[in-house]
Enzyme design. Structure first.
Site, PDB file in Angstrom:
ATOM      1  N   PRO A  88      42.856  32.235  40.468  1.00 14.06           N
ATOM      2  CA  PRO A  88      41.591  32.341  40.705  1.00 14.06           C
ATOM      3  C   PRO A  88      40.919  31.966  42.160  1.00 14.06           C
ATOM      4  O   PRO A  88      40.155  32.144  42.890  1.00 14.06           O
ATOM      5  CB  PRO A  88      40.792  31.459  39.444  1.00 14.06           C
ATOM      6  N   GLU A 115      46.139  25.378  33.203  1.00 20.62           N
ATOM      7  CA  GLU A 115      45.270  24.939  34.168  1.00 20.62           C
ATOM      8  C   GLU A 115      45.729  25.667  35.591  1.00 20.62           C
ATOM      9  O   GLU A 115      45.022  25.179  36.484  1.00 20.62           O
ATOM     10  CB  GLU A 115      44.824  23.563  34.244  1.00 20.62           C
ATOM     11  N   ARG A 153      50.503  53.058  43.408  1.00 23.43           N
ATOM     12  CA  ARG A 153      50.150  54.447  43.476  1.00 23.43           C
ATOM     13  C   ARG A 153      49.947  54.854  44.995  1.00 23.43           C
ATOM     14  O   ARG A 153      49.746  55.950  45.370  1.00 23.43           O
ATOM     15  CB  ARG A 153      48.665  54.561  42.755  1.00 23.43           C
ATOM     16  N   ASP A 168      42.918  60.284  51.527  1.00 22.39           N
ATOM     17  CA  ASP A 168      42.436  60.603  52.901  1.00 22.39           C
ATOM     18  C   ASP A 168      40.975  60.469  52.925  1.00 22.39           C
ATOM     19  O   ASP A 168      40.194  60.364  51.837  1.00 22.39           O
ATOM     20  CB  ASP A 168      42.785  61.863  53.288  1.00 22.39           C
TER      21      ASP A 168
HETATM   22  C1  21W Z   1      41.349  30.658  34.961  1.00 19.11           C
HETATM   23  C2  21W Z   1      43.398  29.553  35.419  1.00 19.11           C
HETATM   24  C3  21W Z   1      40.648  29.201  35.394  1.00 19.11           C
HETATM   25  C4  21W Z   1      42.769  28.237  35.930  1.00 19.11           C
HETATM   26  C5  21W Z   1      42.331  22.495  38.552  1.00 19.11           C
HETATM   27  C6  21W Z   1      42.004  21.856  37.311  1.00 19.11           C
HETATM   28  C7  21W Z   1      44.790  34.829  38.353  1.00 19.11           C
HETATM   29  C8  21W Z   1      42.538  34.939  37.787  1.00 19.11           C
HETATM   30  C9  21W Z   1      43.886  34.406  37.397  1.00 19.11           C
HETATM   31  C10 21W Z   1      42.847  30.610  35.080  1.00 19.11           C
HETATM   32  C11 21W Z   1      41.479  28.219  35.769  1.00 19.11           C
HETATM   33  C12 21W Z   1      42.784  35.844  38.933  1.00 19.11           C
HETATM   34  C13 21W Z   1      41.269  23.810  37.464  1.00 19.11           C
HETATM   35  C14 21W Z   1      40.534  36.423  38.864  1.00 19.11           C
HETATM   36  C15 21W Z   1      41.316  34.710  37.213  1.00 19.11           C
HETATM   37  C16 21W Z   1      43.978  33.166  36.532  1.00 19.11           C
HETATM   38  C17 21W Z   1      43.566  31.905  34.769  1.00 19.11           C
HETATM   39  C18 21W Z   1      40.686  27.036  36.003  1.00 19.11           C
HETATM   40  C19 21W Z   1      40.354  25.013  37.059  1.00 19.11           C
HETATM   41  N1  21W Z   1      41.594  23.469  38.644  1.00 19.11           N
HETATM   42  N2  21W Z   1      41.656  36.602  39.360  1.00 19.11           N
HETATM   43  N3  21W Z   1      41.643  22.623  36.591  1.00 19.11           N
HETATM   44  N4  21W Z   1      40.140  35.628  37.777  1.00 19.11           N
HETATM   45  N5  21W Z   1      43.278  32.763  35.707  1.00 19.11           N
HETATM   46  N6  21W Z   1      41.327  26.207  36.693  1.00 19.11           N
HETATM   47  O1  21W Z   1      40.963  33.988  36.250  1.00 19.11           O
HETATM   48  O2  21W Z   1      45.359  32.884  36.268  1.00 19.11           O
HETATM   49  S1  21W Z   1      44.365  35.781  39.290  1.00 19.11           S
END
Ligand code: 21W
Length: 197
Positions: A88, A115, A153, A168
Protein backbone atom coordinates in the site's frame (compact mmCIF):
# COMPACT_ATOMS: atom_id res chain seq x y z
CA UNK A 1 7.43 -12.67 -20.83
CA UNK A 2 7.83 -14.39 -17.51
CA UNK A 3 6.12 -13.65 -14.18
CA UNK A 4 7.18 -15.20 -10.88
CA UNK A 5 4.87 -14.51 -7.94
CA UNK A 6 6.34 -14.90 -4.45
CA UNK A 7 3.40 -15.60 -2.15
CA UNK A 8 2.20 -17.53 0.89
CA UNK A 9 -0.96 -18.41 -1.06
CA UNK A 10 0.14 -19.88 -4.41
CA UNK A 11 -3.23 -21.61 -4.88
CA UNK A 12 -4.84 -18.19 -5.37
CA UNK A 13 -3.11 -18.07 -8.77
CA UNK A 14 -4.10 -21.47 -10.13
CA UNK A 15 -7.34 -20.51 -11.85
CA UNK A 16 -7.44 -16.76 -12.69
CA UNK A 17 -4.89 -16.97 -15.49
CA UNK A 18 -6.16 -20.22 -17.02
CA UNK A 19 -9.17 -18.41 -18.41
CA UNK A 20 -9.79 -16.38 -21.51
CA UNK A 21 -7.13 -14.18 -23.10
CA UNK A 22 -4.31 -14.86 -20.66
CA UNK A 23 -4.99 -18.60 -20.76
CA UNK A 24 -4.53 -18.47 -24.54
CA UNK A 25 -1.35 -16.40 -24.15
CA UNK A 26 0.06 -19.03 -21.78
CA UNK A 27 -0.87 -21.83 -24.23
CA UNK A 28 0.87 -19.91 -27.02
CA UNK A 29 3.98 -19.50 -24.85
CA UNK A 30 3.80 -15.72 -24.96
CA UNK A 31 3.65 -15.44 -21.18
CA UNK A 32 4.63 -17.78 -18.38
CA UNK A 33 3.24 -17.38 -14.84
CA UNK A 34 4.66 -19.26 -11.90
CA UNK A 35 3.50 -18.99 -8.27
CA UNK A 36 6.37 -19.62 -5.84
CA UNK A 37 5.47 -20.56 -2.26
CA UNK A 38 7.66 -18.53 0.11
CA UNK A 39 7.05 -21.18 2.79
CA UNK A 40 9.03 -23.66 0.67
CA UNK A 41 12.11 -21.53 1.38
CA UNK A 42 12.00 -21.89 5.16
CA UNK A 43 14.58 -24.17 6.80
CA UNK A 44 12.95 -24.76 10.20
CA UNK A 45 10.70 -27.67 11.12
CA UNK A 46 7.62 -25.49 11.52
CA UNK A 47 8.17 -23.63 8.23
CA UNK A 48 7.71 -20.27 9.95
CA UNK A 49 7.37 -17.25 7.66
CA UNK A 50 6.30 -14.53 10.10
CA UNK A 51 7.24 -13.21 13.52
CA UNK A 52 6.26 -10.50 16.02
CA UNK A 53 7.60 -7.01 15.29
CA UNK A 54 10.61 -5.71 17.26
CA UNK A 55 9.45 -2.85 19.47
CA UNK A 56 5.97 -4.29 19.79
CA UNK A 57 2.90 -3.24 17.88
CA UNK A 58 0.01 -5.12 16.37
CA UNK A 59 0.15 -8.06 14.01
CA UNK A 60 3.01 -10.04 12.51
CA UNK A 61 5.79 -9.23 10.07
CA UNK A 62 7.03 -11.46 7.25
CA UNK A 63 10.54 -12.70 7.99
CA UNK A 64 13.42 -11.68 5.74
CA UNK A 65 15.26 -15.01 5.29
CA UNK A 66 12.60 -17.10 3.46
CA UNK A 67 11.91 -14.16 1.12
CA UNK A 68 15.66 -13.70 0.56
CA UNK A 69 16.10 -17.38 -0.31
CA UNK A 70 13.12 -17.33 -2.67
CA UNK A 71 14.40 -14.18 -4.39
CA UNK A 72 17.93 -15.59 -4.67
CA UNK A 73 16.53 -18.78 -6.21
CA UNK A 74 14.65 -16.77 -8.85
CA UNK A 75 17.61 -14.47 -9.47
CA UNK A 76 19.95 -17.47 -9.87
CA UNK A 77 17.82 -18.49 -12.86
CA UNK A 78 17.74 -15.01 -14.38
CA UNK A 79 19.84 -12.17 -12.97
CA UNK A 80 17.88 -9.66 -15.11
CA UNK A 81 14.59 -10.38 -13.27
CA UNK A 82 12.96 -7.12 -12.06
CA UNK A 83 11.69 -7.40 -8.47
CA UNK A 84 8.47 -5.66 -7.46
CA UNK A 85 7.01 -5.52 -3.96
CA UNK A 86 3.24 -4.98 -3.89
CA UNK A 87 2.53 -2.70 -0.95
CA UNK A 88 0.00 0.00 0.00
CA UNK A 89 3.01 2.34 0.46
CA UNK A 90 4.19 1.85 -3.13
CA UNK A 91 3.85 4.16 -6.10
CA UNK A 92 0.39 4.04 -7.67
CA UNK A 93 0.11 1.67 -10.62
CA UNK A 94 -1.12 3.18 -13.87
CA UNK A 95 -1.16 2.47 -17.62
CA UNK A 96 2.21 4.14 -18.15
CA UNK A 97 3.78 1.87 -15.54
CA UNK A 98 2.11 -1.14 -17.20
CA UNK A 99 3.71 -0.10 -20.49
CA UNK A 100 7.17 0.34 -18.94
CA UNK A 101 6.99 -3.04 -17.21
CA UNK A 102 5.83 -4.77 -20.40
CA UNK A 103 9.24 -4.05 -21.95
CA UNK A 104 10.93 -6.29 -19.36
CA UNK A 105 11.34 -10.00 -19.96
CA UNK A 106 10.93 -11.18 -16.37
CA UNK A 107 9.02 -9.70 -13.41
CA UNK A 108 9.06 -11.02 -9.86
CA UNK A 109 6.04 -9.96 -7.82
CA UNK A 110 6.44 -10.20 -4.06
CA UNK A 111 3.09 -10.34 -2.24
CA UNK A 112 2.98 -9.24 1.37
CA UNK A 113 0.64 -10.63 4.01
CA UNK A 114 0.10 -9.69 7.68
CA UNK A 115 1.46 -6.20 8.43
CA UNK A 116 4.00 -6.41 5.63
CA UNK A 117 7.63 -7.46 5.27
CA UNK A 118 10.73 -6.86 7.38
CA UNK A 119 12.26 -3.53 6.33
CA UNK A 120 15.42 -5.31 5.10
CA UNK A 121 13.38 -6.93 2.33
CA UNK A 122 12.60 -3.45 1.03
CA UNK A 123 16.22 -2.32 1.41
CA UNK A 124 17.95 -5.34 -0.11
CA UNK A 125 15.57 -7.44 -2.14
CA UNK A 126 13.28 -5.28 -4.25
CA UNK A 127 13.79 -2.90 -7.16
CA UNK A 128 10.43 -1.13 -7.01
CA UNK A 129 7.30 -0.85 -4.84
CA UNK A 130 3.83 -0.66 -6.34
CA UNK A 131 0.33 -0.01 -4.94
CA UNK A 132 -2.77 -0.49 -7.07
CA UNK A 133 -4.84 2.22 -5.38
CA UNK A 134 -6.00 3.86 -2.20
CA UNK A 135 -8.03 1.09 -0.58
CA UNK A 136 -7.04 -1.66 1.81
CA UNK A 137 -6.61 -5.24 0.61
CA UNK A 138 -5.81 -8.27 2.75
CA UNK A 139 -2.54 -8.88 0.92
CA UNK A 140 -0.60 -8.28 -2.28
CA UNK A 141 -1.97 -11.25 -4.25
CA UNK A 142 -4.90 -9.52 -5.92
CA UNK A 143 -2.65 -6.53 -6.65
CA UNK A 144 -0.16 -8.87 -8.35
CA UNK A 145 -2.98 -10.25 -10.50
CA UNK A 146 -3.99 -6.74 -11.55
CA UNK A 147 -0.40 -5.90 -12.54
CA UNK A 148 0.04 -9.19 -14.44
CA UNK A 149 -3.25 -8.70 -16.29
CA UNK A 150 -2.51 -5.10 -17.31
CA UNK A 151 1.09 -5.87 -18.34
CA UNK A 152 0.31 -9.13 -20.18
CA UNK A 153 -2.21 -7.60 -22.54
CA UNK A 154 0.55 -5.25 -23.74
CA UNK A 155 2.85 -8.14 -24.68
CA UNK A 156 2.86 -8.45 -28.49
CA UNK A 157 0.53 -11.22 -29.67
CA UNK A 158 -1.44 -11.55 -26.44
CA UNK A 159 -4.44 -9.64 -27.74
CA UNK A 160 -6.04 -10.76 -30.99
CA UNK A 161 -5.53 -8.50 -34.01
CA UNK A 162 -8.97 -6.88 -33.69
CA UNK A 163 -8.38 -6.13 -30.01
CA UNK A 164 -4.83 -4.82 -30.32
CA UNK A 165 -6.14 -1.69 -32.07
CA UNK A 166 -7.39 -0.76 -28.63
CA UNK A 167 -3.91 0.47 -27.81
CA UNK A 168 -3.89 3.42 -30.20
CA UNK A 169 -5.10 6.80 -29.08
CA UNK A 170 -7.88 7.01 -31.68
CA UNK A 171 -9.74 4.09 -30.17
CA UNK A 172 -9.41 5.46 -26.62
CA UNK A 173 -12.01 7.91 -27.78
CA UNK A 174 -14.15 5.20 -29.36
CA UNK A 175 -14.32 3.46 -26.00
CA UNK A 176 -16.10 6.46 -24.52
CA UNK A 177 -19.11 5.72 -26.72
CA UNK A 178 -21.98 3.55 -25.52
CA UNK A 179 -21.80 0.23 -27.32
CA UNK A 180 -24.58 -2.08 -28.45
CA UNK A 181 -24.99 -5.51 -29.95
CA UNK A 182 -28.12 -7.49 -30.87
CA UNK A 183 -31.03 -7.32 -30.19
CA UNK A 184 -31.84 -3.86 -31.51
CA UNK A 185 -34.91 -3.64 -29.22
CA UNK A 186 -34.80 -4.54 -25.53
CA UNK A 187 -37.35 -3.58 -22.87
CA UNK A 188 -38.09 -0.29 -24.55
CA UNK A 189 -34.42 0.66 -24.82
CA UNK A 190 -33.51 0.69 -28.49
CA UNK A 191 -30.17 0.85 -30.25
CA UNK A 192 -29.74 4.35 -31.76
CA UNK A 193 -31.03 4.41 -35.35
CA UNK A 194 -27.72 5.79 -36.68
CA UNK A 195 -25.91 2.60 -35.61
CA UNK A 196 -28.40 0.33 -37.40
CA UNK A 197 -27.83 1.73 -40.90
C1 21W B 1 -2.87 -3.58 4.04
C2 21W B 1 -0.80 -4.66 4.41
C3 21W B 1 -2.61 -2.72 5.09
C4 21W B 1 -0.52 -3.79 5.46
C5 21W B 1 3.42 -0.64 9.67
C6 21W B 1 2.74 -1.38 10.61
C7 21W B 1 -0.38 -4.59 -1.81
C8 21W B 1 -2.23 -3.27 -1.32
C9 21W B 1 -1.36 -4.32 -0.86
C10 21W B 1 -1.97 -4.58 3.72
C11 21W B 1 -1.44 -2.82 5.80
C12 21W B 1 -1.85 -2.78 -2.58
C13 21W B 1 1.43 -0.85 9.07
C14 21W B 1 -3.54 -1.22 -2.66
C15 21W B 1 -3.36 -2.64 -0.72
C16 21W B 1 -1.36 -5.08 0.39
C17 21W B 1 -2.26 -5.52 2.62
C18 21W B 1 -1.21 -1.89 6.95
C19 21W B 1 0.19 -0.74 8.29
N1 21W B 1 2.55 -0.33 8.72
N2 21W B 1 -2.49 -1.77 -3.25
N3 21W B 1 1.48 -1.48 10.18
N4 21W B 1 -3.96 -1.63 -1.43
N5 21W B 1 -2.28 -4.87 1.33
N6 21W B 1 0.09 -1.79 7.37
O1 21W B 1 -3.81 -2.94 0.37
O2 21W B 1 -0.50 -5.91 0.63
S1 21W B 1 -0.48 -3.60 -3.16
Amino acid sequence: MRFDILTLFPAMFSSPFQESILGKAIEKGLIEIRAVNIRDFTLDKHRIVDDAPYGGGQGMVMKVEPIARAMEWVKSQDSSAWRIYLTPQGRRFDQEKARTLSSRSHLVLLCGRYEGVDERVRELLVDEEISIGDYVLTGGELAAMVVIDAVSRLVPGVLGSDQSAEEDSFSDFLLEYPQYTRPSHFKGKDVPEVLLS
